[in-house]
Design a protein around this motif. Structure first.
Motif, short mmCIF file in Angstrom:
data_model
loop_
_atom_site.label_atom_id
_atom_site.label_comp_id
_atom_site.label_asym_id
_atom_site.label_seq_id
_atom_site.Cartn_x
_atom_site.Cartn_y
_atom_site.Cartn_z
N MET A 1 -8.33 9.75 -0.21
CA MET A 1 -7.36 8.92 0.47
C MET A 1 -6.82 9.70 1.67
O MET A 1 -6.41 10.84 1.53
CB MET A 1 -6.23 8.56 -0.50
N TRP B 1 1.88 -4.71 2.34
CA TRP B 1 0.88 -3.78 2.86
C TRP B 1 0.73 -3.96 4.38
O TRP B 1 0.65 -2.98 5.12
CB TRP B 1 -0.45 -4.00 2.16
N ASP C 1 -3.08 8.66 6.45
CA ASP C 1 -2.60 7.35 6.89
C ASP C 1 -2.45 6.40 5.71
O ASP C 1 -1.45 5.68 5.61
CB ASP C 1 -3.57 6.75 7.92
N ASP C 2 -3.42 6.39 4.82
CA ASP C 2 -3.35 5.52 3.64
C ASP C 2 -2.17 5.89 2.76
O ASP C 2 -1.50 5.02 2.21
CB ASP C 2 -4.65 5.59 2.83
N LYS C 3 -1.91 7.19 2.62
CA LYS C 3 -0.77 7.63 1.81
C LYS C 3 0.55 7.15 2.42
O LYS C 3 1.45 6.71 1.72
CB LYS C 3 -0.76 9.15 1.68
N ARG D 1 1.50 -1.19 7.11
CA ARG D 1 0.46 -0.75 8.04
C ARG D 1 1.01 -0.73 9.47
O ARG D 1 0.78 0.21 10.24
CB ARG D 1 -0.76 -1.67 7.96
N ARG E 1 0.97 3.46 1.91
CA ARG E 1 1.33 3.23 0.51
C ARG E 1 2.83 3.51 0.30
O ARG E 1 3.53 2.76 -0.38
CB ARG E 1 0.49 4.10 -0.41
#
Length: 105
Positions: free
Chosen positions: A1, A30, A4-6, A34, A9
């Motif tokens: 992961m 989400w 950015d994804d963390k 984002r 989240r």
């Protein structure tokens, strides 16, 4: 992961909590997260301020001529989580409070 994804989240979780943990809003949370992460990544980075830059070259001296002990830094208040306003809703602005009238004595 990825990082950015963390971050997305983390934002999505904060949004979910701020709205009272509703069910079935994952996609909206989400997407909002984002967009927040994207805006954060595009924001210019501010350089950190130097600690004690105003008094960097000065040493405090007490009344006896001895160097004074440095004062402990005041603890910063924890940052409050900014309320996330869903798209299409307006922020509610609080009206300024009127000054109190003096009580008759």
């Amino acid at each position: 992961m990825s990082t950015d994804d963390k971050r997305i989240r983390e934002f999505a979780y904060q949004i979910w909590e701020s709205e009272g943990q509703p069910d079935g809003q994952e996609a909206r949370h989400w997407e909002m997260a984002r967009k927040l992460a994207e805006a954060e990544a595009l924001a210019p980075k501010k350089p950190p301020k130097a600690a004690g830059s105003k008094a960097a070259g000065k040493t405090a001296v007490d009344s006896k001529g001895a160097a004074a002990k440095p004062k402990a830094a005041a603890k910063a208040k924890p940052a409050t989580a900014a309320k996330v306003i869903p798209p299409g809703e307006k922020a509610v602005e609080k009206k300024p409070r009127a000054p109190r009238k003096p009580s008759p004595i």
